[in-house]
Write a protein that holds these residues in place. Structure first.
Motif, PDB file in Angstrom:
ATOM      1  N   VAL A   1      65.736   9.112  29.091  1.00 50.16           N
ATOM      2  CA  VAL A   1      65.572  10.281  29.954  1.00 50.16           C
ATOM      3  C   VAL A   1      66.608  10.214  31.067  1.00 50.16           C
ATOM      4  O   VAL A   1      66.886   9.145  31.607  1.00 50.16           O
ATOM      5  CB  VAL A   1      64.156  10.327  30.554  1.00 50.16           C
ATOM      6  N   THR A   2      67.138  11.361  31.383  1.00 46.05           N
ATOM      7  CA  THR A   2      68.167  11.424  32.414  1.00 46.05           C
ATOM      8  C   THR A   2      67.752  12.355  33.551  1.00 46.05           C
ATOM      9  O   THR A   2      66.881  13.219  33.389  1.00 46.05           O
ATOM     10  CB  THR A   2      69.494  11.950  31.843  1.00 46.05           C
ATOM     11  N   TRP A   3      68.371  12.142  34.685  1.00 49.72           N
ATOM     12  CA  TRP A   3      68.250  13.068  35.807  1.00 49.72           C
ATOM     13  C   TRP A   3      69.641  13.592  36.142  1.00 49.72           C
ATOM     14  O   TRP A   3      70.620  12.827  36.172  1.00 49.72           O
ATOM     15  CB  TRP A   3      67.682  12.373  37.044  1.00 49.72           C
ATOM     16  N   PHE A   4      69.690  14.890  36.389  1.00 52.91           N
ATOM     17  CA  PHE A   4      70.889  15.550  36.866  1.00 52.91           C
ATOM     18  C   PHE A   4      70.526  16.347  38.098  1.00 52.91           C
ATOM     19  O   PHE A   4      69.347  16.565  38.392  1.00 52.91           O
ATOM     20  CB  PHE A   4      71.450  16.495  35.798  1.00 52.91           C
TER      21      PHE A   4
ATOM     22  N   TYR B   1      67.025  19.343  41.136  1.00 55.24           N
ATOM     23  CA  TYR B   1      67.068  18.137  40.311  1.00 55.24           C
ATOM     24  C   TYR B   1      66.368  18.411  38.982  1.00 55.24           C
ATOM     25  O   TYR B   1      65.245  18.914  38.959  1.00 55.24           O
ATOM     26  CB  TYR B   1      66.399  16.977  41.040  1.00 55.24           C
ATOM     27  N   TYR B   2      67.042  18.041  37.902  1.00 50.43           N
ATOM     28  CA  TYR B   2      66.548  18.295  36.559  1.00 50.43           C
ATOM     29  C   TYR B   2      66.401  16.987  35.790  1.00 50.43           C
ATOM     30  O   TYR B   2      67.235  16.085  35.921  1.00 50.43           O
ATOM     31  CB  TYR B   2      67.532  19.171  35.774  1.00 50.43           C
ATOM     32  N   CYS B   3      65.385  16.926  34.951  1.00 54.47           N
ATOM     33  CA  CYS B   3      65.333  15.834  33.993  1.00 54.47           C
ATOM     34  C   CYS B   3      65.634  16.396  32.601  1.00 54.47           C
ATOM     35  O   CYS B   3      65.432  17.585  32.345  1.00 54.47           O
ATOM     36  CB  CYS B   3      63.998  15.107  34.013  1.00 54.47           C
ATOM     37  N   ALA B   4      66.121  15.525  31.748  1.00 57.61           N
ATOM     38  CA  ALA B   4      66.537  15.968  30.421  1.00 57.61           C
ATOM     39  C   ALA B   4      66.392  14.836  29.426  1.00 57.61           C
ATOM     40  O   ALA B   4      66.465  13.656  29.776  1.00 57.61           O
ATOM     41  CB  ALA B   4      67.986  16.449  30.455  1.00 57.61           C
ATOM     42  N   THR B   5      66.215  15.214  28.174  1.00 53.25           N
ATOM     43  CA  THR B   5      66.165  14.246  27.085  1.00 53.25           C
ATOM     44  C   THR B   5      66.577  14.951  25.799  1.00 53.25           C
ATOM     45  O   THR B   5      66.735  16.175  25.781  1.00 53.25           O
ATOM     46  CB  THR B   5      64.756  13.639  26.955  1.00 53.25           C
TER      47      THR B   5
ATOM     48  N   THR C   1      77.927   8.348  26.884  1.00 55.95           N
ATOM     49  CA  THR C   1      78.281   9.707  27.309  1.00 55.95           C
ATOM     50  C   THR C   1      77.127  10.417  27.989  1.00 55.95           C
ATOM     51  O   THR C   1      77.131  11.637  28.103  1.00 55.95           O
ATOM     52  CB  THR C   1      78.732  10.516  26.086  1.00 55.95           C
ATOM     53  N   TRP C   2      76.142   9.658  28.461  1.00 57.53           N
ATOM     54  CA  TRP C   2      74.946  10.309  29.027  1.00 57.53           C
ATOM     55  C   TRP C   2      75.293  11.244  30.170  1.00 57.53           C
ATOM     56  O   TRP C   2      74.627  12.261  30.381  1.00 57.53           O
ATOM     57  CB  TRP C   2      73.939   9.253  29.507  1.00 57.53           C
ATOM     58  N   HIS C   3      76.326  10.912  30.896  1.00 61.26           N
ATOM     59  CA  HIS C   3      76.706  11.680  32.064  1.00 61.26           C
ATOM     60  C   HIS C   3      77.245  13.063  31.714  1.00 61.26           C
ATOM     61  O   HIS C   3      77.376  13.919  32.589  1.00 61.26           O
ATOM     62  CB  HIS C   3      77.772  10.921  32.850  1.00 61.26           C
ATOM     63  N   LEU C   4      77.545  13.295  30.430  1.00 64.44           N
ATOM     64  CA  LEU C   4      78.062  14.610  30.045  1.00 64.44           C
ATOM     65  C   LEU C   4      76.964  15.653  29.951  1.00 64.44           C
ATOM     66  O   LEU C   4      77.246  16.850  29.943  1.00 64.44           O
ATOM     67  CB  LEU C   4      78.793  14.510  28.703  1.00 64.44           C
ATOM     68  N   GLY C   5      75.728  15.202  29.874  1.00 64.78           N
ATOM     69  CA  GLY C   5      74.616  16.138  29.914  1.00 64.78           C
ATOM     70  C   GLY C   5      74.408  16.971  28.675  1.00 64.78           C
ATOM     71  O   GLY C   5      73.892  18.082  28.764  1.00 64.78           O
TER      72      GLY C   5
ATOM     73  N   PRO D   1      75.604  14.396  37.076  1.00 63.50           N
ATOM     74  CA  PRO D   1      74.709  13.362  36.560  1.00 63.50           C
ATOM     75  C   PRO D   1      74.214  12.452  37.676  1.00 63.50           C
ATOM     76  O   PRO D   1      74.948  12.163  38.637  1.00 63.50           O
ATOM     77  CB  PRO D   1      75.578  12.602  35.563  1.00 63.50           C
ATOM     78  N   VAL D   2      72.984  12.001  37.542  1.00 70.16           N
ATOM     79  CA  VAL D   2      72.411  11.112  38.540  1.00 70.16           C
ATOM     80  C   VAL D   2      72.064   9.751  37.940  1.00 70.16           C
ATOM     81  O   VAL D   2      72.556   8.724  38.384  1.00 70.16           O
ATOM     82  CB  VAL D   2      71.154  11.731  39.177  1.00 70.16           C
ATOM     83  N   ALA D   3      71.211   9.749  36.913  1.00 67.50           N
ATOM     84  CA  ALA D   3      70.756   8.476  36.355  1.00 67.50           C
ATOM     85  C   ALA D   3      70.210   8.672  34.950  1.00 67.50           C
ATOM     86  O   ALA D   3      69.823   9.779  34.570  1.00 67.50           O
ATOM     87  CB  ALA D   3      69.680   7.860  37.242  1.00 67.50           C
ATOM     88  N   CYS D   4      70.154   7.567  34.223  1.00 65.07           N
ATOM     89  CA  CYS D   4      69.597   7.573  32.864  1.00 65.07           C
ATOM     90  C   CYS D   4      68.821   6.282  32.650  1.00 65.07           C
ATOM     91  O   CYS D   4      69.266   5.208  33.079  1.00 65.07           O
ATOM     92  CB  CYS D   4      70.721   7.686  31.829  1.00 65.07           C
ATOM     93  N   ILE D   5      67.679   6.395  31.982  1.00 68.77           N
ATOM     94  CA  ILE D   5      66.867   5.218  31.706  1.00 68.77           C
ATOM     95  C   ILE D   5      66.574   5.140  30.211  1.00 68.77           C
ATOM     96  O   ILE D   5      66.240   6.143  29.586  1.00 68.77           O
ATOM     97  CB  ILE D   5      65.562   5.232  32.539  1.00 68.77           C
TER      98      ILE D   5
END
Length: 131
Positions: free
Chosen positions: A33-36, A95-99, A112-116, A46-50
């Protein structure tokens, strides 16, 4: 996949917030899961990915943000969090979360998580930092 962010509010500089991301009728635990975030008039950032599991590696952060941002997850609650400390006016953004359950190795934060390029996004939660 329906993602819902919450926890955003108006705070003063120096304060802290903990944003939440939950999934309705979907097991978020199995996926990275990522946050942007997107500030007014700016591109999404991009903010973070776990990763799904800690054994797959530590979370990834945008270099400029990692000192104040902490991503975590609680599998018992099917939730992912973003802790933001020492808030600055420049943190004002939605702030958005994404998966993306459909991508290869969806349990991992890709290089490449930061590419969203994720298929599932929430509607966002507003964070406003001002005095």
């Amino acid at each position: 996949v329906q993602l819902v962010e919450s926890g955003g509010e108006s705070v003063q500089p120096g304060g802290s917030l903990k944003l939440s991301c939950r999934a309705a009728r979907f097991a978020l635990d199995y996926y990275a899961v990522t946050w942007f975030r997107q500030a007014p008039g700016k591109e999404r950032e991009p903010v973070a990915c776990i990763n799904s599991n800690d054994r797959d590696g530590s979370p990834s952060y945008a270099e400029s943000l990692k000192s104040r941002f902490t991503i975590s997850r609680d599998k018992t609650k099917n939730m992912v969090y973003l802790q933001i400390d020492s808030l600055e006016p420049e943190d004002t953004a939605v702030y958005y979360c994404a998966t993306d359950p459909w991508q290869d190795q969806s349990h991992l934060c890709a290089s490449t998580w930061h590419l969203g390029t994720y298929k599932s996004w929430g509607r966002g939660t507003q964070v406003t930092v001002s005095s």
